[in-house]
Design an enzyme around this catalytic site. Structure first.
Site: not given
Ligand code: NAD
Length: 298
Positions: A94, A169, A244
């Site tokens: 997102t 979204k 966010k």
């Molecule tokens: P998270 O922080 O758990 O996971 C993100 C991952 O990306 C981490 O493991 C981090 O180490 C990795 N990362 C960051 N920079 C990187 C790079 N340069 N190379 C490789 N890996 C890298 O976040 P999440 O909860 O999995 O959310 C991910 C996305 O999904 C976000 O944009 C969030 O807004 C969206 N989202 C989350 C949810 C939820 O309920 N958690 C629901 C819908 C959408």
């Protein structure tokens, strides 16, 4: 079998990558966290040493990263210079509409197909492969995008051209954030008026006050068995995540000249709640702020 590169194996990406492997695809997985890579390997993925290593031979590149700056940087530095010709790039994070459009334009300039495909549904849906995807891409690419997302999806909807998935979204989540505040305010008022919460729930859920925030996610424990309110507001959709998305909506409104006063109010309320230390609680816990009884929250 498709050769997939999966970048970003966090709370969401971990389960999503696992579902691609379960569907029989070859998934080369990378994250900055070695533990996250190890979990993906346990779920049937292959560990990649870097983003470059993951994408070099990939037919599809999926990214699930925290925010716009991460997606821009990974695309510019690691994916676009090294990805195989003809690959399809789908970013499921997102992020802001401008970043989504910028990376899609860079991909197209490099002769690649690209889509933004953010998701609705939390970690449970990511693990179960039942996410809802809203895709922004060229009409001609949608069938390929659908096929790439299918093992992770309950539904996949084409929202329009690049950036439209992100637009859908943030607009959807602005409705959600506002409607939850309305539901919480109404419960707080009902209590002051001596109206029993369960009676109000029964009436509103069968009247014009009915909405998802009430009937699927009631902030009052005991009314909807699957709602986070029954689990001390743990799990679910964190207040910080809602904040966010509302910030993204406000930025987009400012840039596009849209008038979104309710979205602005909602952002301020969740920012206050988060600032008080409740950013990790499900956003329905904002009920306690409305009641002025934060001491009830652990
Ligand atoms: P998270 O922080 O758990 O996971 C993100 C991952 O990306 C981490 O493991 C981090 O180490 C990795 N990362 C960051 N920079 C990187 C790079 N340069 N190379 C490789 N890996 C890298 O976040 P999440 O909860 O999995 O959310 C991910 C996305 O999904 C976000 O944009 C969030 O807004 C969206 N989202 C989350 C949810 C939820 O309920 N958690 C629901 C819908 C959408």
């Amino acid at each position: 079998m498709t050769r997939i590169a999966f970048i970003g194996l966090g709370n969401m990406g971990g389960g999503m990558a696992a579902n691609q492997a379960k569907a029989g695809h070859q998934v080369r997985a990378f994250d900055l966290s070695p533990d996250a890579i190890q979990r993906a390997v346990s779920a049937g993925c292959i560990a990649a040493a870097s983003v470059r290593d993951a994408v070099m031979d990939a037919q599809v590149v999926l990214t699930m990263l925290p925010a716009g700056q991460h997606v821009r940087s990974v695309y510019e530095t690691d994916i676009l210079p090294h990805v195989a010709k003809g690959a399809l790039l789908v970013d499921c994070s997102t992020i802001d509409v401008d970043s989504a459009r910028a990376v899609a334009a860079m991909a197209v300039a490099a002769g690649l197909r690209a889509a933004d495909a953010p998701v609705s549904g939390g970690t449970a849906a990511a693990d179960a492969g039942t996410l809802a995807f809203m895709a922004g891409c060229e009409e001609a690419d949608f069938t390929a995008v659908e096929a790439a997302l299918a093992p992770m999806a309950r539904v996949i909807i084409h929202a329009g051209k690049a950036g439209s998935g992100q637009a859908a979204k943030i607009c959807n989540n602005m409705v959600l954030g506002i409607s939850m505040l309305g539901v919480c305010e109404a419960f707080a008022l009902a209590e002051k008026l001596g109206l029993e919460a369960d009676r109000f729930f029964e009436i509103a859920s069968k009247s014009s006050g009915q909405c998802w925030s009430l009937t699927s996610y009631s902030p009052i424990p005991g009314q909807v068995p699957t709602a986070p309110s029954n689990r001390g507001y743990e799990g679910g959709f964190a207040t910080g995540m809602m904040l966010k998305d509302l910030k993204l909506a406000q930025e987009a409104a400012a840039k596009s000249g849209a008038t979104t006063p309710m979205g602005a109010q909602a952002e301020a309320m969740y920012a206050l709640f988060s600032g008080l230390g409740y950013g990790t609680k499900d956003f329905s816990a904002v009920l306690h702020l409305m009641r002025g009884q934060l001491n009830e929250l652990a």
